[in-house]
Design an enzyme around this catalytic site. Structure first.
Site, PDB file in Angstrom:
ATOM      1  CG  PHE A   1       1.493  -0.898   4.488  1.00  0.00           C
ATOM      2  CD1 PHE A   1       0.835  -1.278   3.289  1.00  0.00           C
ATOM      3  CD2 PHE A   1       1.208   0.294   4.978  1.00  0.00           C
ATOM      4  CE1 PHE A   1      -0.215  -0.607   2.711  1.00  0.00           C
ATOM      5  CE2 PHE A   1       0.269   1.108   4.165  1.00  0.00           C
ATOM      6  CZ  PHE A   1      -0.330   0.790   3.129  1.00  0.00           C
TER       7      PHE A   1
ATOM      8  CG  ASP B   1       1.040  -2.368  11.336  1.00  0.00           C
ATOM      9  OD1 ASP B   1      -0.403  -2.677  11.340  1.00  0.00           O
ATOM     10  OD2 ASP B   1       1.351  -1.563  10.300  1.00  0.00           O
TER      11      ASP B   1
ATOM     12  CE1 TYR C   1      -7.822   1.473   6.140  1.00  0.00           C
ATOM     13  CE2 TYR C   1      -7.468   3.136   7.879  1.00  0.00           C
ATOM     14  CZ  TYR C   1      -6.846   2.117   6.781  1.00  0.00           C
ATOM     15  OH  TYR C   1      -5.539   2.422   6.330  1.00  0.00           O
ATOM     16  CE  LYS C   2      -5.381  -2.476   5.733  1.00  0.00           C
ATOM     17  NZ  LYS C   2      -5.084  -1.339   6.406  1.00  0.00           N
TER      18      LYS C   2
ATOM     19  NE  ARG D   1      -4.365  -6.596  -0.815  1.00  0.00           N
ATOM     20  CZ  ARG D   1      -4.502  -5.605   0.391  1.00  0.00           C
ATOM     21  NH1 ARG D   1      -3.257  -5.745   1.224  1.00  0.00           N
ATOM     22  NH2 ARG D   1      -5.098  -4.507   0.196  1.00  0.00           N
TER      23      ARG D   1
END
Length: 420
Positions: free
Chosen positions: A129, A198, A223-224, A379
Site C-alpha cells: 500500500f 501491516d 475503519y475497515k 475490488r
C-alpha cells in the site's frame, strides 16, 4: 448451476447471519466495500451522542476520570488484541496507521542500529500500500537507510546481511493475496531481520496470531473490517521483547510514564503505552469501540475462526458465480484461489472499463471499488458479519447485467471521482 434458492438455503443455515442486525445498512444496497470503510454499527449513533451530550456536555473535563476516557487506548487495544493474537496490555488504539508505522519503523531502525549497524536496508513489496512505502521512504531519508522494493517471490532470496527490516502488508490491498505470516517471519528471523506487519486488510477479516508467528511489530487501521467509522483511530502492537528497548520518535506527553507530573524531561511509559503520543480522540475512540463490539459479538458463535470459514465460503461462491455467469466478458481473477493465500476480498481484472463498471454497479446499489494499475482492478470485500450468500448471488447477477447490456459505457459512469 448455482441457484438463488441454494444461496438462500445457505443463509438460513448460517449461525452468523443474525449479526447483520447489528448494522445500519441501506435498503437495497449490497455492500462489498467493507475492506475500505466498514458500515455503521447501530449502537454507534446513540453511544457517540451520549459521549457528546453527557460525558462532554455534562461531565466536562471530569469525564477523563469518570467516563473512562483516559483508559480508552488500552481498553480498546485489548479488544483489538483478542482479534489479532496479541496478549493483554500489548496493543494500544491511537493515531493513524501511517503515524504508527513511522513509530515502529523508527523503533526497529534503532534496534538494528544498536545490534547490527551494518544492516541499512528496508525491504518491502513493490505493490505494498503506497502510504507504507511513502512512510518508509521518508524514514530512510532521515536515518540513512535504503528502501528496496521487490516482487513477493523475490523477497526470500533478498534477506541478506544488509537487510534490517522487512515491512509487509499481510493481505495485499490490490489483489487480496495473503502472506504466510509465520513462515515469512521465521525466514526473516533466521536471516537476522526484524518484521513489521501491516494488518489493515487482516484485522477482523482473517485469523491473525502475532504471538504465535513471533512477529516483531504490527500496525493496522480501525475503519475497515473493525467498523470504527471514517478516520477511526488505528492501532499498534509491539512484541514485549522490544517494547521497552527504545523510545518511539514521537515522544508526546501521552506516552510519558507520568503525563500529569508535567516534568520537563521525557520519561517513556513502560511497554506499549510509550507508543501513544498526544491527547486521544475520545469521540473517534467511542465510535471505534462500537465497531469492535460488533466483532466481539461473533465470539460466542466461533469468533474469528467462524468468520474466516464464512468469508472463504462467500469468496469461493463469488469466484464460482463470476466464472459461471460472466464468462466471455474479459474478467480475470487477481485473487489467489488457495484458501491459505486469500484474504477476505476478491479482485477481478479487466483491460477496459473497470472504473466505469464499478460505477455502474454502485448506481445499482452494489458497492465495491476500483484500483488503478496494469491491469485495473474491480475490488470486492466480503465481511461475513453482515454479508450473506444471497447478497453474493445478487451482486454477480448485477455484474452480469452491467456487462451484458454495456451500461457501463454511459458517460456518467466514466467521469472520474476524487475517491475511487
Amino acid at each position: 448451476m448455482i441457484t438463488l434458492d441454494a444461496c438462500r438455503a445457505l443463509d438460513a443455515q448460517d449461525p452468523l447471519h443474525p449479526l447483520r442486525e447489528l448494522f445500519t445498512l441501506p435498503e437495497g444496497v449490497i455492500y462489498l466495500d467493507g475492506n475500505s470503510l466498514g458500515p455503521l454499527p447501530k449502537s454507534a449513533p446513540e453511544r457517540v451522542a451520549k459521549a457528546v451530550r453527557e460525558e462532554w456536555g455534562e461531565g466536562l473535563i471530569r469525564s477523563w476520570n469518570t467516563a473512562g476516557w483516559f483508559e480508552m487506548p488500552q481498553r480498546l487495544g485489548d479488544k483489538i488484541g483478542a482479534l489479532i493474537g496479541a496478549g493483554p496490555g500489548e496493543v494500544v488504539a491511537t493515531d493513524t496507521t501511517s503515524v504508527n508505522l513511522f513509530k515502529v519503523l523508527s523503533a526497529g531502525a534503532s534496534i538494528v542500529a544498536a545490534d547490527a549497524p551494518q544492516r541499512r536496508v528496508i525491504l518491502s513489496e513493490r505493490s505494498n500500500f503506497p502510504t507504507d512505502l511513502y512512510i518508509a521512504e521518508g524514514l530512510c531519508r532521515e536515518r540513512g537507510f535504503e528502501l528496496r522494493l521487490l516482487e513477493p517471490e523475490e523477497i526470500a532470496g533478498a534477506l541478506d546481511e544488509r537487510t534490517a527490516i522487512l515491512m509487509l502488508t499481510h493481505v495485499n490491498y490490490r489483489t487480496g493475496a495473503m502472506h504466510d505470516m509465520a513462515a515469512v517471519t521465521r525466514a526473516a528471523h533466521a536471516a537476522g531481520v526484524l518484521v513489521v506487519w501491516d494488518l489493515a486488510h487482516s484485522a477482523g477479516a482473517v485469523e491473525v496470531d502475532l504471538r504465535g508467528a513471533d512477529a516483531d511489530f504490527a500496525v493496522g487501521c480501525g475503519y475497515k473490517y473493525l467498523n470504527g467509522g471514517p478516520g477511526a483511530p488505528a492501532f499498534v502492537w509491539v512484541h514485549p521483547r522490544h517494547a521497552d528497548r527504545f523510545w518511539q520518535p514521537l515522544s508526546g506527553w501521552w506516552g510519558h510514564a507520568a503525563p500529569f507530573a508535567f516534568t520537563p524531561e521525557y520519561r517513556p511509559a513502560p511497554g506499549i503505552a510509550r507508543y501513544l503520543c498526544g491527547t486521544q480522540t475520545v469521540l473517534g475512540m467511542t465510535a471505534l469501540e462500537c465497531g469492535l463490539d460488533t466483532m466481539l459479538a461473533a465470539q460466542p458463535l466461533g469468533g474469528m475462526a467462524a468468520l474466516r470459514r464464512k468469508s472463504l465460503a462467500l469468496t469461493d461462491l463469488f469466484i464460482a458465480l463470476v466464472e459461471e455467469r460472466c464468462a466471455g466478458y474479459g474478467l480475470g481473477l487477481a485473487t489467489p484461489r488457495e484458501h491459505a493465500r486469500r484474504g477476505s476480498q476478491v479482485c477481478l481484472t479487466r483491460e477496459e472499463g473497470a472504473y466505469a463498471i464499478v460505477q455502474a454497479l454502485i448506481a445499482r446499489g452494489v458497492i465495491g471499488d476500483f484500483r488503478a494499475g496494469r491491469p485495473d482492478i474491480l475490488r470486492f470485500g466480503f465481511t461475513p458479519l453482515y454479508l450473506g450468500f444471497e447478497d453474493t448471488w445478487n451482486a454477480v447477477q448485477h455484474l452480469r447485467q452491467v456487462l451484458e447490456t454495456g451500461e457501463w459505457r454511459r458517460p456518467e459512469f466514466n467521469r472520474q471521482h476524487a475517491v475511487t
